[in-house]
Design a protein around this motif. Sequence first.
Motif, PDB file in Angstrom:
ATOM      1  N   LEU A   8       0.813  -1.205   0.000  1.00  0.00           N
ATOM      2  CA  LEU A   8       0.000   0.000   0.000  1.00  0.00           C
ATOM      3  C   LEU A   8       0.852   1.263   0.000  1.00  0.00           C
ATOM      4  CD1 LEU A   8      -2.990  -0.872   2.332  1.00  0.00           C
ATOM      5  CD2 LEU A   8      -2.846  -0.956  -0.146  1.00  0.00           C
ATOM      6  N   SER A   9       2.077   1.172   0.481  1.00  0.00           N
ATOM      7  CA  SER A   9       2.968   2.333   0.415  1.00  0.00           C
ATOM      8  C   SER A   9       3.270   2.681  -1.044  1.00  0.00           C
ATOM      9  CB  SER A   9       4.260   2.061   1.183  1.00  0.00           C
ATOM     10  OG  SER A   9       4.919   0.918   0.673  1.00  0.00           O
ATOM     11  N   GLU A  10       3.350   1.671  -1.913  1.00  0.00           N
ATOM     12  CA  GLU A  10       3.565   1.925  -3.341  1.00  0.00           C
ATOM     13  C   GLU A  10       2.331   2.580  -3.951  1.00  0.00           C
ATOM     14  OE1 GLU A  10       4.757  -0.426  -7.510  1.00  0.00           O
ATOM     15  OE2 GLU A  10       4.656  -1.522  -5.616  1.00  0.00           O
ATOM     16  N   ILE A  11       1.142   2.112  -3.557  1.00  0.00           N
ATOM     17  CA  ILE A  11      -0.087   2.734  -4.034  1.00  0.00           C
ATOM     18  C   ILE A  11      -0.144   4.191  -3.599  1.00  0.00           C
ATOM     19  CG2 ILE A  11      -2.602   2.713  -3.798  1.00  0.00           C
ATOM     20  CD1 ILE A  11      -2.469  -0.310  -3.579  1.00  0.00           C
ATOM     21  N   SER A  12       0.233   4.457  -2.363  1.00  0.00           N
ATOM     22  CA  SER A  12       0.233   5.819  -1.853  1.00  0.00           C
ATOM     23  C   SER A  12       1.184   6.706  -2.662  1.00  0.00           C
ATOM     24  CB  SER A  12       0.645   5.826  -0.377  1.00  0.00           C
ATOM     25  OG  SER A  12       0.702   7.141   0.131  1.00  0.00           O
TER      26      SER A  12
END
Length: 332
Positions: free
Chosen positions: A311-315
């Motif tokens: 999810l850090s990549e999505i963010s």
Amino acid sequence: MRLLTTVAVIGATAIPAFAEEVNVYSHRQPELIQPLFDAFTAETGITVNSSFVDKGMVERLQAEGSRSPADLVLTVDVARLGEVKDAGVLQPMDAEALSVIPANLRDDENMWFALTTRARIIYAHKDRVAEDEVTTYEDLADPKWQGRICTRVFTHDYNVALTAAHLAHHGEEATLAWLEGIKANLARKPEGGDRDQVKAIWAGECDIAIGNTYYMGGMLADDEQKAWAESVRIEFPTFEDGGTHLNVSGVAMTAAAPNRENALKLVEFLVGDEAQRIYAETNHEFPVKEGVALSELVASWGEFEADDLALSEISDLRPRALDLIEQVNFDG
């Protein structure tokens, strides 16, 4: 300590000082989180002072700076967690109890952690859409759905996160084509919230809609909306090279955190078995801690394979995802 009241806060009241306390700014409605705070206070004796911040969370924390009374931020959607992190108003959390949260559901610098997850799924009309007729997110751009899809605006955080996930899986060119394909398949201009899309299916305006799982629980508990919910079923699409897209409700510690030790105790409590059960059951979401049972209702929606994209990549990709959404004028 008293939590300050501003125009950005709904429902915040003057709160007397307590010797043992923790102060929370929350995007979540008070009724969704109060059972957790009550259970924490009963177990520890530490009082939780919560303010519902409807808008301007980042701006408020920046304005308060080191004088902020807030210890923790509770919010929904990875995009909002990313915004608070990017504003420089957080500090990392390092606790052994947080190791139960999977690596892809936490910030890579420990600035925020997921507390529950929700899937971005398809609501499909029970009669007009065959079972397993829509199995992937990519399939939403197929011309067979022309005039049959409803959605809220794609510039909303939930759809920006979904678009960022598509971007991570397939790159810009494919994501641009995907957005154009979905837009061409819309039954109406994007409007309303996720529940409104289910109402539109019930009313015959469209056949499928994009939404979050937990809205089904809320609709089934509402006398008027129950009929909408009962007209559809939940389908868990996947990315062609991945799983079903997840988003989160999460927690972060402010840089100011005047009650840091108590705040960390609350976070540790929130990832414990009992709190995970309460939190997930109250909000019709999925626990992040392995081994915590789903509520009977959530379990009835079926099993799915969760996407393991961090999810850090999505963010990190959300600004570019928003650019692509606006490039196709999706909501226009």
